[in-house]
Design a protein around this motif. Structure first.
Motif, PDB file in Angstrom:
ATOM      1  N   ALA A   1       0.851  -1.190   0.000  1.00  7.83           N
ATOM      2  CA  ALA A   1       0.000   0.000   0.000  1.00  7.83           C
ATOM      3  C   ALA A   1       0.885   1.238   0.000  1.00  7.83           C
ATOM      4  CB  ALA A   1      -0.903   0.020   1.227  1.00  7.83           C
ATOM      5  N   LEU A   2       0.584   2.168  -0.888  1.00  3.76           N
ATOM      6  CA  LEU A   2       1.235   3.477  -0.899  1.00  3.76           C
ATOM      7  C   LEU A   2       0.216   4.458  -0.354  1.00  3.76           C
ATOM      8  CD1 LEU A   2       2.770   3.442  -4.488  1.00  3.76           C
ATOM      9  CD2 LEU A   2       3.849   2.735  -2.354  1.00  3.76           C
ATOM     10  N   ILE A   3       0.554   5.120   0.725  1.00  2.00           N
ATOM     11  CA  ILE A   3      -0.361   6.068   1.354  1.00  2.00           C
ATOM     12  C   ILE A   3       0.238   7.460   1.214  1.00  2.00           C
ATOM     13  CG2 ILE A   3      -1.508   6.749   3.484  1.00  2.00           C
ATOM     14  CD1 ILE A   3      -1.460   3.782   4.290  1.00  2.00           C
ATOM     15  N   ILE A   4      -0.545   8.351   0.648  1.00  2.96           N
ATOM     16  CA  ILE A   4      -0.091   9.706   0.368  1.00  2.96           C
ATOM     17  C   ILE A   4      -0.609  10.645   1.450  1.00  2.96           C
ATOM     18  CG2 ILE A   4       0.013  11.527  -1.377  1.00  2.96           C
ATOM     19  CD1 ILE A   4       0.997   8.660  -2.312  1.00  2.96           C
ATOM     20  N   THR A   5       0.302  11.437   2.031  1.00  2.82           N
ATOM     21  CA  THR A   5      -0.071  12.490   2.967  1.00  2.82           C
ATOM     22  C   THR A   5       0.354  13.823   2.335  1.00  2.82           C
ATOM     23  OG1 THR A   5       2.010  12.564   4.211  1.00  2.82           O
ATOM     24  CG2 THR A   5       0.383  10.906   4.905  1.00  2.82           C
ATOM     25  N   HIS A   6       0.161  14.914   3.043  1.00  4.94           N
ATOM     26  CA  HIS A   6       0.599  16.211   2.516  1.00  4.94           C
ATOM     27  C   HIS A   6       2.110  16.248   2.291  1.00  4.94           C
ATOM     28  CE1 HIS A   6      -3.095  18.499   2.634  1.00  4.94           C
ATOM     29  NE2 HIS A   6      -3.366  17.952   3.807  1.00  4.94           N
ATOM     30  N   ASN A   7       2.858  15.538   3.127  1.00  5.61           N
ATOM     31  CA  ASN A   7       4.312  15.657   3.107  1.00  5.61           C
ATOM     32  C   ASN A   7       5.075  14.396   2.713  1.00  5.61           C
ATOM     33  OD1 ASN A   7       4.156  18.355   4.149  1.00  5.61           O
ATOM     34  ND2 ASN A   7       3.719  17.461   6.149  1.00  5.61           N
ATOM     35  N   ASN A   8       4.395  13.258   2.635  1.00  5.93           N
ATOM     36  CA  ASN A   8       5.108  11.998   2.451  1.00  5.93           C
ATOM     37  C   ASN A   8       4.341  10.993   1.603  1.00  5.93           C
ATOM     38  OD1 ASN A   8       7.382  12.388   4.466  1.00  5.93           O
ATOM     39  ND2 ASN A   8       5.596  12.671   5.802  1.00  5.93           N
ATOM     40  N   ILE A   9       5.102  10.052   1.054  1.00  9.13           N
ATOM     41  CA  ILE A   9       4.548   8.814   0.530  1.00  9.13           C
ATOM     42  C   ILE A   9       5.013   7.730   1.495  1.00  9.13           C
ATOM     43  CG2 ILE A   9       4.532   7.133  -1.343  1.00  9.13           C
ATOM     44  CD1 ILE A   9       5.237   9.429  -3.262  1.00  9.13           C
ATOM     45  N   LEU A  10       4.078   7.036   2.089  1.00  4.80           N
ATOM     46  CA  LEU A  10       4.391   5.975   3.042  1.00  4.80           C
ATOM     47  C   LEU A  10       4.123   4.638   2.361  1.00  4.80           C
ATOM     48  CD1 LEU A  10       2.517   7.575   6.057  1.00  4.80           C
ATOM     49  CD2 LEU A  10       4.967   7.663   5.611  1.00  4.80           C
ATOM     50  N   ILE A  11       5.072   3.726   2.465  1.00  9.34           N
ATOM     51  CA  ILE A  11       4.945   2.419   1.835  1.00  9.34           C
ATOM     52  C   ILE A  11       4.782   1.371   2.935  1.00  9.34           C
ATOM     53  CG2 ILE A  11       6.027   0.730   0.311  1.00  9.34           C
ATOM     54  CD1 ILE A  11       7.683   3.102  -0.834  1.00  9.34           C
ATOM     55  N   TYR A  12       3.658   0.657   2.868  1.00  6.85           N
ATOM     56  CA  TYR A  12       3.339  -0.368   3.861  1.00  6.85           C
ATOM     57  C   TYR A  12       3.178  -1.721   3.181  1.00  6.85           C
ATOM     58  CZ  TYR A  12       2.086   3.228   7.313  1.00  6.85           C
ATOM     59  OH  TYR A  12       2.106   4.283   8.195  1.00  6.85           O
ATOM     60  N   THR A  13       3.437  -2.777   3.927  1.00  5.70           N
ATOM     61  CA  THR A  13       3.077  -4.113   3.446  1.00  5.70           C
ATOM     62  C   THR A  13       1.621  -4.372   3.832  1.00  5.70           C
ATOM     63  OG1 THR A  13       3.879  -5.163   5.470  1.00  5.70           O
ATOM     64  CG2 THR A  13       5.412  -5.048   3.617  1.00  5.70           C
ATOM     65  N   ILE A  14       0.994  -5.256   3.080  1.00  6.72           N
ATOM     66  CA  ILE A  14      -0.370  -5.698   3.390  1.00  6.72           C
ATOM     67  C   ILE A  14      -0.313  -7.199   3.611  1.00  6.72           C
ATOM     68  CG2 ILE A  14      -2.735  -5.924   2.552  1.00  6.72           C
ATOM     69  CD1 ILE A  14      -2.198  -3.558   0.689  1.00  6.72           C
ATOM     70  N   ASP A  15      -0.898  -7.650   4.704  1.00  6.87           N
ATOM     71  CA  ASP A  15      -0.957  -9.078   4.998  1.00  6.87           C
ATOM     72  C   ASP A  15      -2.376  -9.410   5.436  1.00  6.87           C
ATOM     73  OD1 ASP A  15      -0.027 -11.699   5.350  1.00  6.87           O
ATOM     74  OD2 ASP A  15       0.482 -11.325   7.448  1.00  6.87           O
ATOM     75  N   ASN A  16      -3.011 -10.317   4.716  1.00 10.59           N
ATOM     76  CA  ASN A  16      -4.400 -10.708   5.012  1.00 10.59           C
ATOM     77  C   ASN A  16      -5.330  -9.502   5.118  1.00 10.59           C
ATOM     78  OD1 ASN A  16      -3.967 -13.504   5.040  1.00 10.59           O
ATOM     79  ND2 ASN A  16      -3.213 -13.425   7.139  1.00 10.59           N
ATOM     80  N   GLY A  17      -5.150  -8.526   4.233  1.00 11.57           N
ATOM     81  CA  GLY A  17      -6.028  -7.365   4.200  1.00 11.57           C
ATOM     82  C   GLY A  17      -5.753  -6.320   5.249  1.00 11.57           C
ATOM     83  N   HIS A  18      -4.616  -6.446   5.964  1.00  8.04           N
ATOM     84  CA  HIS A  18      -4.263  -5.488   7.011  1.00  8.04           C
ATOM     85  C   HIS A  18      -2.926  -4.828   6.693  1.00  8.04           C
ATOM     86  CE1 HIS A  18      -7.509  -6.852   9.601  1.00  8.04           C
ATOM     87  NE2 HIS A  18      -7.163  -8.095   9.268  1.00  8.04           N
TER      88      HIS A  18
END
Length: 93
Positions: A31-48
């Protein structure tokens, strides 16, 4: 057809209240999550989404996300070659 999120928007906002937009990979593992100041990259496991981002990319004040597109199969190597050929820099950890 990759417009749907693999994680519900309310779960994203719970994890990252400052989220303005999000994109999830076709494999539903990133998942790439965009905020005003950052792009945050998260892993997804079982929909979380993971508790801690894998990477945080700080955006300059003038930088904005204008579109997203996932490169699949041979397209990812074609895009990488074009990016590097046209002055892009390879990102190394």
């Amino acid at each position: 057809h990759f417009d749907q999120l693999a994680v519900p928007w309310n779960a994203i906002k719970t994890k990252v209240p400052e989220a303005m937009d999000a994109f999830t990979s076709p494999n539903e593992d990133i998942a790439l999550i965009i905020t005003h100041n950052n792009i945050l990259i998260y892993t997804i496991d079982n929909g979380h989404i993971s508790d801690i981002p894998l990477k945080k990319i700080q955006l300059k004040p003038t930088e904005k996300v204008i579109m997203s597109e996932w490169g699949l199969d041979r397209y990812s190597s074609i895009w990488e070659e074009e990016f590097l050929k046209n002055g892009g820099k390879e990102i190394k950890e």
